[in-house]
Write an enzyme that holds these catalytic residues in place. Structure first.
Site, PDB file in Angstrom:
ATOM      1  N   GLU A  40     -32.374  15.537   8.005  1.00 50.43           N
ATOM      2  CA  GLU A  40     -31.853  16.760   8.000  1.00 50.43           C
ATOM      3  C   GLU A  40     -31.128  17.450   9.418  1.00 50.43           C
ATOM      4  OE1 GLU A  40     -32.267  18.335   4.941  1.00 50.43           O
ATOM      5  OE2 GLU A  40     -30.842  20.040   4.824  1.00 50.43           O
TER       6      GLU A  40
ATOM      7  N   HIS B 261     -26.647  18.813   7.746  1.00 48.65           N
ATOM      8  CA  HIS B 261     -27.245  19.823   7.374  1.00 48.65           C
ATOM      9  C   HIS B 261     -25.504  20.864   7.084  1.00 48.65           C
ATOM     10  CE1 HIS B 261     -28.712  23.172   4.705  1.00 48.65           C
ATOM     11  NE2 HIS B 261     -27.420  23.469   5.063  1.00 48.65           N
TER      12      HIS B 261
ATOM     13  N   HIS C  95     -25.927  17.406   0.538  1.00 50.42           N
ATOM     14  CA  HIS C  95     -25.992  18.112  -0.509  1.00 50.42           C
ATOM     15  C   HIS C  95     -24.719  18.620  -0.261  1.00 50.42           C
ATOM     16  CE1 HIS C  95     -27.108  20.459   2.785  1.00 50.42           C
ATOM     17  NE2 HIS C  95     -28.374  20.246   2.965  1.00 50.42           N
TER      18      HIS C  95
ATOM     19  N   ASP D 268     -32.311  16.261  -2.963  1.00 52.04           N
ATOM     20  CA  ASP D 268     -33.051  17.543  -2.042  1.00 52.04           C
ATOM     21  C   ASP D 268     -34.294  18.769  -2.242  1.00 52.04           C
ATOM     22  OD1 ASP D 268     -32.809  19.189   0.645  1.00 52.04           O
ATOM     23  OD2 ASP D 268     -31.134  20.467  -1.151  1.00 52.04           O
TER      24      ASP D 268
HETATM   25  O1  DOR Z   1     -32.708  24.856  -0.022  1.00 55.86           O
HETATM   26  C1  DOR Z   1     -33.044  24.296   0.936  1.00 55.86           C
HETATM   27  N1  DOR Z   1     -34.312  23.942   0.990  1.00 55.86           N
HETATM   28  N2  DOR Z   1     -31.752  23.850   1.806  1.00 55.86           N
HETATM   29  C2  DOR Z   1     -32.302  22.854   2.742  1.00 55.86           C
HETATM   30  O2  DOR Z   1     -31.717  22.419   3.476  1.00 55.86           O
HETATM   31  C3  DOR Z   1     -34.077  22.994   3.266  1.00 55.86           C
HETATM   32  C4  DOR Z   1     -34.867  22.886   2.065  1.00 55.86           C
HETATM   33  C5  DOR Z   1     -35.566  22.759   2.630  1.00 55.86           C
HETATM   34  O3  DOR Z   1     -36.800  22.429   3.108  1.00 55.86           O
HETATM   35  O4  DOR Z   1     -36.702  24.180   1.823  1.00 55.86           O
HETATM   36 ZN    ZN Z   2     -32.742  19.604   2.115  1.00 55.62          ZN
END
Ligand code: DOR
Ligand code: ZN
Length: 404
Positions: free
Chosen positions: A140, A169, A208, A274
Site C-alpha cells: 500500500e 492508498h 479500499h 484492510d
Molecule cells: O486505517 C488504516 N490503518 N488505514 C490504513 O491505510 C493503514 C492502516 C494501518 O496500518 O493501521
Molecule cells: Zn491498509
C-alpha cells in the site's frame, strides 16, 4: 476424494472432487469420497492485511494474523509493508518471508513499500525480490502518512507506475487532517481528488475505495479496485456505538454512500479487509484501523443467505477476482488444476460475532454482535487443517511450513 455441494463455474454442483498432490485432479458426478456436509466454497483470498510483527508484535504477528485468516476461511493473504521497520528493501523482505515460512497458517504473500527514499532504486529491488518470490504489488503506497518516511509524492509515483502493479492508498494530502472522529477531518473529496489525479497518471490498484464517485471514476479505466467490509456495512452513524474506536483510513462515510456501495456489490472487483489491528488503548487515542480478516467471509456468507448479496458475486469478489487481478494462478476457484483450498460453511450455523472468540491479538472488532457464519472446515491443498465447533474451533496440527 471429497463429495458434497460445491461452487463450480458460478453455480452449485453436487459431485465429487478428486485431489492429488494438493491440487484438484478431477471433478465429476461419479467420483466418490468423504461426504462433506455444508456448502463448499473456494477459500478466500485477502489481498490487503497488516500483520505487523517485527517491532509491533503487541498488535499482531504473522502467526496470530494468519490464524485469524484461517478461522475466517481465508487461504492466502497479501501483507502490507508499512511495518516497523518498513519493508522497503529486499533484505527486510526476505527476512519477513522467512518468518512467514515458519509461522504462517495460511499461504503468505507480501507487498514491497514504495517511498520517496527508495523510489530511485525500486527497479533493482524488484528484480532481486522477483528472483526468489512472486511480488504481488508495490504498496500500500501512501500519498500521505503520519510517518513521513512512508510517503510518495505524485511525481515519484508517476515514474514508477509503469514498472509494476502499484497498490495505492488514494487520499489527497491537502484534504487530510487528523482528529476523532476522523470522518470530520478526511472528507470524501480527499479520496475523489486523489483518484482523479492518479487515473490521469496511470493504471493502479486502488485500495479500499469508500466513495461512490471514486468507484464510478475507476470503473471507466483499466485500474482495479477493492472495497472493504467496513465501507460496505458501517457508516458515520456507527460513531455512537464505536466511539473513539471509529477511526479508520479512509474514514467511514455517510449512510447513503454505504448503501449505494452494498447495493452495487456486483460492480465491486475485490472484497479485501484492510485488516489493521491496534490494541484498545491505541484505538482510544484515535489510531486508525479495523481488524477484519477473520470476519469478512463469515459476515458476507451470512449476507448471502439473507439475499443481500448473492453467492456468485461473493465468490467472485473474495476469491476469483483477487486471484486473477493479483496473478495468483493456482488459487481462487474450485477447478481442475487449481489448489484444493476450500472453506465449508454450514448455513444453519449462524452466530453472533464476539471479539473474545476471534484470533487476532487486538482483541476487539467493529462487528461485535453481528450475525455471521464461520467456516466449519477449511481445506488447504486438500488437507483438512481446521475443524470448527461453536466454541471457536480446533486447528488440526499439520506441517504448515511444508506447504509453502
Ligand atoms: O486505517 C488504516 N490503518 N488505514 C490504513 O491505510 C493503514 C492502516 C494501518 O496500518 O493501521
Ligand atoms: Zn491498509
Amino acid at each position: 476424494m471429497l463429495e458434497g455441494k460445491f461452487f463450480y463455474k458460478g453455480e452449485f454442483l453436487e459431485a465429487g472432487i478428486e485431489i492429488e498432490d494438493g491440487r484438484i485432479k478431477n471433478i465429476g458426478k461419479l467420483i466418490k469420497g468423504k461426504k462433506i456436509r455444508g456448502l463448499i466454497l473456494p477459500a478466500g483470498i485477502d489481498v490487503h492485511v497488516h500483520f505487523r510483527d517485527f517491532e509491533e508484535k503487541h498488535k499482531e504477528t504473522i502467526e496470530t494474523g494468519s490464524l485469524s485468516a484461517l478461522h475466517g476461511g481465508v487461504c492466502l493473504v497479501v501483507d502490507q509493508p508499512n511495518t516497523k521497520p518498513l519493508i522497503d528493501n529486499d533484505k527486510t523482505y526476505f527476512f519477513r518471508m522467512e518468518i512467514a515460512k515458519k509461522k504462517s497458517y495460511v499461504d503468505y504473500s507480501l507487498n514491497l513499500a514504495l517511498t520517496n527514499k527508495n523510489s530511485g532504486e525500486i527497479k533493482e529491488i524488484i528484480k532481486r525480490i522477483s528472483k526468489k518470490y512472486y511480488l504481488p504489488a508495490i504498496g500500500e503506497v501512501f500519498l500521505e502518512h503520519s510517518n513521513e518516511e512512508l510517503e510518495i509524492g505524485y511525481e515519484n509515483l508517476s515514474k514508477i507506475s509503469l514498472l509494476w502493479r502499484v497498490s495505492l492508498h488514494a487520499e489527497d494530502p491537502s484534504f487530510v487532517k487528523n482528529g476523532v472522529p476522523n470522518f470530520l477531518y478526511r472528507p470524501k473529496e480527499a479520496e475523489i481528488i486523489a483518484v482523479r489525479r492518479c487515473i490521469e497518471i496511470s493504471d493502479f490498484h486502488f485500495c479500499h475505495l469508500s466513495t461512490v464517485e471514486a468507484v464510478k471514476a475507476v470503473e471507466k479505466t483499466d485500474s482495479s479496485f477493492e472495497v472493504t467490509p467496513h465501507h460496505l456495512l458501517l457508516s458515520i452513524e456507527d460513531f455512537e456505538r464505536l466511539k473513539n474506536f471509529v477511526n479508520v483510513n479512509p474514514p467511514l462515510r455517510e449512510r447513503s454512500e454505504v448503501e449505494w456501495l452494498l447495493k452495487n456489490f456486483s460492480k465491486i472487483q475485490i472484497l479485501a479487509s484492510d485488516h489493521a489491528p491496534h490494541l484498545s488503548e491505541e484505538k482510544n487515542l484515535g489510531i486508525p484501523g479495523f481488524p477484519g480478516v477473520e470476519t469478512m467471509y463469515p459476515i458476507f456468507v451470512k449476507l448471502a443467505t439473507l439475499g443481500i448479496v448473492n453467492f456468485r458475486d461473493l465468490v467472485e469478489k473474495i476469491a476469483v477476482n483477487p486471484a486473477k487481478i493479483f496473478g495468483f494462478r493456482d488459487y481462487g476457484e474450485i477447478e481442475i488444476g487449481k489448489f484444493a483450498n476450500f472453506a465449508v460453511f454450514d448455513l444453519k450455523d449462524s452466530r453472533k460475532i464476539k471479539a473474545e472468540e476471534l484470533h487476532s491479538k487486538c482483541f476487539w472488532t467493529p462487528y461485535e454482535g453481528f450475525e455471521a457464519i464461520f467456516p466449519k472446515k477449511v481445506f488447504l491443498r486438500g488437507e483438512e487443517v481446521l475443524e470448527s465447533n461453536v466454541r471457536g474451533g480446533k486447528v488440526i496440527l499439520s506441517d504448515f511450513s511444508s506447504r509453502l
